[in-house]
Design a protein around this motif. Structure first.
Motif, mmCIF file in Angstrom:
data_model
loop_
_atom_site.group_PDB
_atom_site.id
_atom_site.type_symbol
_atom_site.label_atom_id
_atom_site.label_comp_id
_atom_site.label_asym_id
_atom_site.label_seq_id
_atom_site.Cartn_x
_atom_site.Cartn_y
_atom_site.Cartn_z
ATOM 1 N N MET A 347 0.825 -1.216 0.000
ATOM 2 C CA MET A 347 0.000 0.000 0.000
ATOM 3 C C MET A 347 0.852 1.256 0.000
ATOM 4 S SD MET A 347 -3.000 1.215 -0.091
ATOM 5 C CE MET A 347 -3.697 2.864 0.112
ATOM 6 N N PHE A 348 1.923 1.244 0.781
ATOM 7 C CA PHE A 348 2.787 2.415 0.930
ATOM 8 C C PHE A 348 4.214 2.031 0.522
ATOM 9 C CE2 PHE A 348 -0.532 2.720 4.221
ATOM 10 C CZ PHE A 348 -1.141 3.912 3.835
ATOM 11 N N ALA A 349 4.669 2.575 -0.577
ATOM 12 C CA ALA A 349 6.023 2.282 -1.049
ATOM 13 C C ALA A 349 7.049 2.694 -0.001
ATOM 14 C CB ALA A 349 6.286 3.015 -2.362
ATOM 15 N N ASP A 350 8.047 1.811 0.217
ATOM 16 C CA ASP A 350 9.090 2.095 1.209
ATOM 17 C C ASP A 350 8.440 2.543 2.517
ATOM 18 O OD1 ASP A 350 11.586 2.359 2.304
ATOM 19 O OD2 ASP A 350 12.124 4.182 1.210
ATOM 20 N N ALA A 351 7.564 1.696 3.044
ATOM 21 C CA ALA A 351 6.642 2.090 4.107
ATOM 22 C C ALA A 351 7.320 2.461 5.417
ATOM 23 C CB ALA A 351 5.636 0.959 4.360
ATOM 24 N N ASP A 352 8.513 1.942 5.680
ATOM 25 C CA ASP A 352 9.204 2.298 6.920
ATOM 26 C C ASP A 352 9.814 3.691 6.861
ATOM 27 O OD1 ASP A 352 8.609 -0.024 8.302
ATOM 28 O OD2 ASP A 352 10.408 -1.069 7.631
ATOM 29 N N ALA A 353 9.955 4.223 5.673
ATOM 30 C CA ALA A 353 10.516 5.561 5.518
ATOM 31 C C ALA A 353 9.468 6.618 5.833
ATOM 32 C CB ALA A 353 11.037 5.764 4.097
ATOM 33 N N PHE A 354 9.947 7.755 6.306
ATOM 34 C CA PHE A 354 9.079 8.901 6.588
ATOM 35 C C PHE A 354 9.257 9.910 5.465
ATOM 36 C CE2 PHE A 354 8.196 13.034 8.540
ATOM 37 C CZ PHE A 354 6.967 12.787 9.119
ATOM 38 N N MET A 355 8.171 10.220 4.752
ATOM 39 C CA MET A 355 8.230 11.112 3.594
ATOM 40 C C MET A 355 7.171 12.199 3.727
ATOM 41 S SD MET A 355 8.378 8.290 0.530
ATOM 42 C CE MET A 355 9.392 6.819 0.638
ATOM 43 N N VAL A 356 7.587 13.443 3.894
ATOM 44 C CA VAL A 356 6.625 14.521 4.093
ATOM 45 C C VAL A 356 5.770 14.764 2.852
ATOM 46 C CG1 VAL A 356 8.043 15.650 5.841
ATOM 47 C CG2 VAL A 356 8.292 16.315 3.436
ATOM 48 N N ASP A 357 6.238 14.322 1.681
ATOM 49 C CA ASP A 357 5.474 14.494 0.453
ATOM 50 C C ASP A 357 4.941 13.170 -0.089
ATOM 51 O OD1 ASP A 357 7.930 13.460 -0.212
ATOM 52 O OD2 ASP A 357 8.359 14.902 -1.822
ATOM 53 N N ARG A 358 4.775 12.173 0.772
ATOM 54 C CA ARG A 358 4.247 10.884 0.328
ATOM 55 C C ARG A 358 2.899 11.103 -0.350
ATOM 56 N NH1 ARG A 358 5.209 5.621 1.461
ATOM 57 N NH2 ARG A 358 6.675 6.116 3.161
ATOM 58 N N PRO A 359 2.730 10.631 -1.594
ATOM 59 C CA PRO A 359 1.514 10.981 -2.348
ATOM 60 C C PRO A 359 0.227 10.399 -1.785
ATOM 61 C CG PRO A 359 2.905 9.452 -3.602
ATOM 62 C CD PRO A 359 3.708 9.909 -2.437
ATOM 63 N N ASN A 360 0.285 9.253 -1.112
ATOM 64 C CA ASN A 360 -0.951 8.652 -0.603
ATOM 65 C C ASN A 360 -0.983 8.572 0.921
ATOM 66 O OD1 ASN A 360 0.990 6.651 -0.332
ATOM 67 N ND2 ASN A 360 -0.400 4.965 -0.881
ATOM 68 N N ALA A 361 -0.318 9.519 1.575
ATOM 69 C CA ALA A 361 -0.256 9.492 3.033
ATOM 70 C C ALA A 361 -1.644 9.513 3.667
ATOM 71 C CB ALA A 361 0.575 10.669 3.545
ATOM 72 N N ARG A 362 -2.588 10.195 3.031
ATOM 73 C CA ARG A 362 -3.928 10.314 3.605
ATOM 74 C C ARG A 362 -4.690 8.986 3.607
ATOM 75 N NH1 ARG A 362 -5.753 14.937 5.301
ATOM 76 N NH2 ARG A 362 -7.879 14.128 5.404
ATOM 77 N N ASN A 363 -4.163 7.993 2.933
ATOM 78 C CA ASN A 363 -4.821 6.686 2.912
ATOM 79 C C ASN A 363 -4.476 5.822 4.124
ATOM 80 O OD1 ASN A 363 -4.263 6.856 -0.558
ATOM 81 N ND2 ASN A 363 -6.279 6.930 0.372
ATOM 82 N N HIS A 364 -3.787 6.397 5.104
ATOM 83 C CA HIS A 364 -3.449 5.622 6.300
ATOM 84 C C HIS A 364 -4.726 5.146 6.996
ATOM 85 C CE1 HIS A 364 -4.724 8.601 9.287
ATOM 86 N NE2 HIS A 364 -4.197 9.535 8.521
ATOM 87 N N ILE A 365 -4.571 4.150 7.866
ATOM 88 C CA ILE A 365 -5.732 3.596 8.578
ATOM 89 C C ILE A 365 -5.626 3.813 10.091
ATOM 90 C CG2 ILE A 365 -6.515 1.915 6.895
ATOM 91 C CD1 ILE A 365 -4.754 -0.169 8.165
ATOM 92 N N SER A 366 -4.867 4.803 10.497
ATOM 93 C CA SER A 366 -4.705 5.067 11.934
ATOM 94 C C SER A 366 -6.009 5.440 12.613
ATOM 95 C CB SER A 366 -3.685 6.187 12.147
ATOM 96 O OG SER A 366 -2.422 5.828 11.646
ATOM 97 N N PHE A 367 -6.927 6.042 11.875
ATOM 98 C CA PHE A 367 -8.202 6.454 12.460
ATOM 99 C C PHE A 367 -9.293 5.396 12.289
ATOM 100 C CE2 PHE A 367 -6.494 10.845 11.407
ATOM 101 C CZ PHE A 367 -6.185 11.164 12.724
ATOM 102 N N GLY A 368 -8.947 4.254 11.730
ATOM 103 C CA GLY A 368 -9.929 3.223 11.481
ATOM 104 C C GLY A 368 -10.790 3.562 10.272
ATOM 105 N N PHE A 369 -11.716 2.631 9.984
ATOM 106 C CA PHE A 369 -12.636 2.839 8.870
ATOM 107 C C PHE A 369 -14.004 2.297 9.256
ATOM 108 C CE2 PHE A 369 -9.440 4.276 5.984
ATOM 109 C CZ PHE A 369 -10.148 4.920 4.973
ATOM 110 N N GLY A 370 -14.996 2.588 8.436
ATOM 111 C CA GLY A 370 -16.334 2.105 8.730
ATOM 112 C C GLY A 370 -17.014 2.956 9.783
ATOM 113 N N ILE A 371 -17.985 2.368 10.461
ATOM 114 C CA ILE A 371 -18.820 3.140 11.384
ATOM 115 C C ILE A 371 -18.061 3.626 12.612
ATOM 116 C CG2 ILE A 371 -20.925 1.961 10.637
ATOM 117 C CD1 ILE A 371 -20.796 0.326 13.250
#
Length: 424
Positions: A347-371
């Protein structure tokens, strides 16, 4: 940054953990062990599970047997299927270890439909865009005051002076809580989420219960006052005046209070600490952010992905189901490891790296999904955005002088100390 003994020791722990994680039989891995999160090695075990057993059965742990779901797409499949995978406290709740009946407290995050929606919508207006616009000025004023008062040319704990203070002030505002006593909120959050046996925070489960009962009694007094007055724009008043929540018993009230306190504290607090740590670990990204401040909103999303302030949520299967090719039986515990899904290279290229301009950063699931997606996610993002807008204006450099000490918890992925220095 000079290399410290703690940093050398931390690297040795990681090296030893990597050797162990890849040498033991995979069926014996128990990623729920809190010490893996405190020493920063949990990610190594998740790395192996994603590669070899993305849906993994652990037959024995402190909380009993459970399934680990570690890949992004599988986590999404579970998190959005609330008809099959229950959050209800009736089946054990949202943590790996079942809630004991004597400590049962209903909260809307541990409810299924329709009760979940009825109680959640009571406090939802607090987090609407128009209300956040009103809060933004207050957040900025407080952030400026906190940042202007930071010491120069001396080492201090970023967690305490910045992360805790900013989030606790915001929590006090949301509840209209007595401002001079706001650190009670921090304490109650820590007590509620402390891992069993973490004697640095709680001496025993009885001690935890006693402090949480103090929290409930304190808020019940505030509740009674709010109920007598016209509804005001604070979370407690909203609940006291809503048909869905005005008749909550003490346990349901305390359950929802703990949910709101922890949700309002840990996500922002640990992301704010994690952001300072991440930039110290990736100095090229620090330079990129300072050169292009317009990246701050995307940087905030990347911080929340990279840090993942709440490591997991648990569900209980209401029926037999298949996840990632594995057969889940009715009644099984199913743990969604957000902290692992956010490091999924598919899902996230080079996922262990921290990239301030990562193009799909907003697709993270830290806030959960669904209801059950985090109710206050926009407020958390707003606080982080404003804090870093003001930080970049003031301080050309923030030096992390030692490895952080992390929280002993498999739920809260956070920090107790992060020692930093701001050159004068």
């Amino acid at each position: 940054m000079n290399v410290t003994l703690r940093q050398v020791s931390a690297q040795a722990v990681v090296n030893e953990a990597r050797e162990r994680a890849y040498s033991i039989p995979i069926e014996t891995i128990d990623v729920s062990r809190p010490e893996y999160f405190r020493d920063g090695t949990a990610r190594i075990y998740f790395e192996r599970l994603r590669a070899e057993a993305p849906v993994h059965y652990c037959p024995e742990s402190r909380g009993g047997a459970y399934w680990s779901v570690t890949k992004y797409k599988d986590i999404m499949a579970v998190d959005t299927n609330h008809g099959v995978f229950s959050s209800s406290i009736d089946y054990g709740g949202i943590g790996i270890q079942d809630v004991k009946p004597i400590y049962r407290r209903d909260s809307f995050i541990a409810m299924d439909q329709p009760r979940h929606a009825d109680q959640r919508k009571t406090v939802q207006p607090m987090f609407r865009p128009q209300n956040l616009d009103q809060l933004a000025q207050q957040i900025r004023e407080r952030a400026c005051k906190i940042l202007d008062d930071l010491p120069r040319n001396e080492t201090f704990n970023w967690v305490d002076l910045v992360s805790v203070e900013l989030t606790t002030q915001m929590l006090a505002t949301l509840f209209d809580f007595p401002f001079e006593e706001r650190r009670k909120l921090t304490r109650w959050s820590n007590v509620a989420t402390a891992a069993p046996g973490n004697r640095e925070i709680i001496a025993s489960e009885a001690a935890r219960e006693a402090e949480l009962q103090e929290c409930g009694a304190y808020f019940r007094e505030l509740w009674n006052e709010r109920a007598k007055r016209p509804m005001h724009n604070d979370l407690l008043s909203m609940m006291a005046h809503s048909d869905a929540t005005r008749h909550m018993d003490d346990d349901n009230l305390l359950g929802n209070l703990i949910l709101l306190i922890v949700g309002g504290n840990d996500t922002t607090r640990n992301s704010l600490s994690g952001s300072a740590y991440a930039l110290s670990q990736f100095p090229d990204q620090d330079r990129k952010l300072r050169d292009t401040p317009s990246l701050i909103p995307n940087f905030v999303s990347e911080v929340v992905r990279w840090q993942t302030p709440l490591a997991h949520m648990r569900r209980t299967a209401l029926a037999d189901a298949e996840v990632g090719g594995k057969q889940i039986k009715k009644g099984d515990r199913v743990v969604m490891w957000y902290i692992s899904g956010n490091r999924d290279d598919e899902m996230f290229a080079d996922a262990d790296a921290f990239m301030v301009d990562r193009p799909n950063a907003r697709n993270h699931i830290s806030f959960g999904f669904g209801i059950h997606r985090c109710l206050g996610l926009r407020l958390a993002e707003l606080q982080l955005k404003i804090a870093w807008e003001e930080l970049l204006k003031r301080y050309p450099k923030i030096e992390v002088v030692d490895e952080p000490t992390r929280t002993l918890s498999n739920f809260v992925n956070g920090y107790e100390t992060l020692m930093v220095r701001i050159p004068g």
